[in-house]
Write a protein that holds these residues in place. Sequence first.
Motif, PDB file in Angstrom:
ATOM      1  N   PRO A 163       0.841  -1.200   0.000  1.00  0.00           N
ATOM      2  CA  PRO A 163       0.000   0.000   0.000  1.00  0.00           C
ATOM      3  C   PRO A 163       0.878   1.254   0.000  1.00  0.00           C
ATOM      4  O   PRO A 163       1.970   1.262   0.550  1.00  0.00           O
ATOM      5  CB  PRO A 163      -0.807  -0.105   1.284  1.00  0.00           C
ATOM      6  N   VAL A 164       0.384   2.292  -0.624  1.00  0.00           N
ATOM      7  CA  VAL A 164       1.118   3.560  -0.649  1.00  0.00           C
ATOM      8  C   VAL A 164       1.148   4.127   0.760  1.00  0.00           C
ATOM      9  O   VAL A 164       0.148   4.086   1.476  1.00  0.00           O
ATOM     10  CB  VAL A 164       0.438   4.553  -1.614  1.00  0.00           C
ATOM     11  N   GLN A 165       2.309   4.632   1.144  1.00  0.00           N
ATOM     12  CA  GLN A 165       2.439   5.274   2.447  1.00  0.00           C
ATOM     13  C   GLN A 165       2.792   6.738   2.225  1.00  0.00           C
ATOM     14  O   GLN A 165       3.361   7.117   1.206  1.00  0.00           O
ATOM     15  CB  GLN A 165       3.524   4.593   3.274  1.00  0.00           C
ATOM     16  N   TYR A 166       2.457   7.560   3.217  1.00  0.00           N
ATOM     17  CA  TYR A 166       2.642   9.000   3.126  1.00  0.00           C
ATOM     18  C   TYR A 166       3.443   9.497   4.322  1.00  0.00           C
ATOM     19  O   TYR A 166       3.346   8.954   5.417  1.00  0.00           O
ATOM     20  CB  TYR A 166       1.287   9.708   3.096  1.00  0.00           C
ATOM     21  N   TRP A 167       4.224  10.540   4.103  1.00  0.00           N
ATOM     22  CA  TRP A 167       5.019  11.166   5.148  1.00  0.00           C
ATOM     23  C   TRP A 167       4.787  12.664   5.106  1.00  0.00           C
ATOM     24  O   TRP A 167       4.477  13.227   4.053  1.00  0.00           O
ATOM     25  CB  TRP A 167       6.515  10.913   4.916  1.00  0.00           C
ATOM     26  N   TYR A 168       4.964  13.315   6.250  1.00  0.00           N
ATOM     27  CA  TYR A 168       4.893  14.770   6.320  1.00  0.00           C
ATOM     28  C   TYR A 168       6.309  15.297   6.468  1.00  0.00           C
ATOM     29  O   TYR A 168       7.046  14.887   7.374  1.00  0.00           O
ATOM     30  CB  TYR A 168       4.038  15.210   7.511  1.00  0.00           C
ATOM     31  N   ASN A 169       6.710  16.204   5.587  1.00  0.00           N
ATOM     32  CA  ASN A 169       8.033  16.807   5.634  1.00  0.00           C
ATOM     33  C   ASN A 169       7.943  18.073   6.481  1.00  0.00           C
ATOM     34  O   ASN A 169       7.280  19.034   6.100  1.00  0.00           O
ATOM     35  CB  ASN A 169       8.511  17.127   4.216  1.00  0.00           C
ATOM     36  N   THR A 170       8.599  18.062   7.638  1.00  0.00           N
ATOM     37  CA  THR A 170       8.519  19.190   8.562  1.00  0.00           C
ATOM     38  C   THR A 170       9.290  20.405   8.059  1.00  0.00           C
ATOM     39  O   THR A 170       9.032  21.515   8.497  1.00  0.00           O
ATOM     40  CB  THR A 170       9.058  18.801   9.952  1.00  0.00           C
ATOM     41  N   SER A 171      10.200  20.194   7.134  1.00  0.00           N
ATOM     42  CA  SER A 171      10.977  21.295   6.582  1.00  0.00           C
ATOM     43  C   SER A 171      10.198  22.062   5.515  1.00  0.00           C
ATOM     44  O   SER A 171      10.197  23.288   5.492  1.00  0.00           O
ATOM     45  CB  SER A 171      12.289  20.764   5.989  1.00  0.00           C
TER      46      SER A 171
ATOM     47  N   GLU B 131      -1.257  15.001   6.256  1.00  0.00           N
ATOM     48  CA  GLU B 131      -1.485  16.447   6.312  1.00  0.00           C
ATOM     49  C   GLU B 131      -1.761  16.913   7.741  1.00  0.00           C
ATOM     50  O   GLU B 131      -1.478  18.053   8.089  1.00  0.00           O
ATOM     51  CB  GLU B 131      -2.651  16.838   5.400  1.00  0.00           C
ATOM     52  N   ARG B 132      -2.311  16.040   8.569  1.00  0.00           N
ATOM     53  CA  ARG B 132      -2.621  16.371   9.970  1.00  0.00           C
ATOM     54  C   ARG B 132      -1.502  15.958  10.925  1.00  0.00           C
ATOM     55  O   ARG B 132      -1.682  15.946  12.141  1.00  0.00           O
ATOM     56  CB  ARG B 132      -3.916  15.673  10.388  1.00  0.00           C
ATOM     57  N   ALA B 133      -0.330  15.640  10.406  1.00  0.00           N
ATOM     58  CA  ALA B 133       0.764  15.092  11.221  1.00  0.00           C
ATOM     59  C   ALA B 133       1.129  15.980  12.401  1.00  0.00           C
ATOM     60  O   ALA B 133       1.311  15.482  13.520  1.00  0.00           O
ATOM     61  CB  ALA B 133       1.988  14.825  10.355  1.00  0.00           C
TER      62      ALA B 133
ATOM     63  N   TRP C 120      15.143  11.278   6.726  1.00  0.00           N
ATOM     64  CA  TRP C 120      14.340  10.927   7.891  1.00  0.00           C
ATOM     65  C   TRP C 120      14.352  12.039   8.932  1.00  0.00           C
ATOM     66  O   TRP C 120      13.431  12.136   9.746  1.00  0.00           O
ATOM     67  CB  TRP C 120      14.826   9.612   8.509  1.00  0.00           C
ATOM     68  N   THR C 121      15.357  12.906   8.894  1.00  0.00           N
ATOM     69  CA  THR C 121      15.439  13.985   9.893  1.00  0.00           C
ATOM     70  C   THR C 121      14.345  15.017   9.719  1.00  0.00           C
ATOM     71  O   THR C 121      14.090  15.800  10.638  1.00  0.00           O
ATOM     72  CB  THR C 121      16.815  14.684   9.850  1.00  0.00           C
ATOM     73  N   ASN C 122      13.695  15.033   8.544  1.00  0.00           N
ATOM     74  CA  ASN C 122      12.637  16.001   8.271  1.00  0.00           C
ATOM     75  C   ASN C 122      11.281  15.353   8.055  1.00  0.00           C
ATOM     76  O   ASN C 122      10.387  15.995   7.510  1.00  0.00           O
ATOM     77  CB  ASN C 122      12.985  16.824   7.014  1.00  0.00           C
ATOM     78  N   ARG C 123      11.117  14.102   8.461  1.00  0.00           N
ATOM     79  CA  ARG C 123       9.896  13.365   8.146  1.00  0.00           C
ATOM     80  C   ARG C 123       9.160  12.890   9.371  1.00  0.00           C
ATOM     81  O   ARG C 123       9.751  12.454  10.340  1.00  0.00           O
ATOM     82  CB  ARG C 123      10.269  12.098   7.363  1.00  0.00           C
ATOM     83  N   LEU C 124       7.831  12.930   9.293  1.00  0.00           N
ATOM     84  CA  LEU C 124       6.950  12.276  10.251  1.00  0.00           C
ATOM     85  C   LEU C 124       6.157  11.243   9.467  1.00  0.00           C
ATOM     86  O   LEU C 124       5.674  11.518   8.382  1.00  0.00           O
ATOM     87  CB  LEU C 124       5.993  13.272  10.902  1.00  0.00           C
ATOM     88  N   GLY C 125       5.991  10.064  10.033  1.00  0.00           N
ATOM     89  CA  GLY C 125       5.210   9.040   9.344  1.00  0.00           C
ATOM     90  C   GLY C 125       5.893   7.700   9.423  1.00  0.00           C
ATOM     91  O   GLY C 125       6.866   7.546  10.142  1.00  0.00           O
TER      92      GLY C 125
END
Length: 65
Positions: free
Chosen positions: A6-14, A41-43, A27-32
């Motif tokens: 399945p496709v997975q999604y991450w939120y880039n905090t930068s 989008e609600r991360a 990975w230092t800029n990602r949540l997920g």
Amino acid sequence: MSDKSPVQYWYNTSTGQVEEGTERSSWTNRLGPYPTREAAERALDTAKQRNDSWEEEEADWRGHA
């Protein structure tokens, strides 16, 4: 049965952008990962709610409610 994951999604905090699939930032800029684009989008809201909950639980555990 499909071999496709399945496709997975991450939120880039930068950048504040949602990233999907295998091409993503450091990975230092990602949540997920998150199961949907909307969840990613609600991360930041999700992280804040979890942190607030953990802080309340810790205060209760320490007797400082």
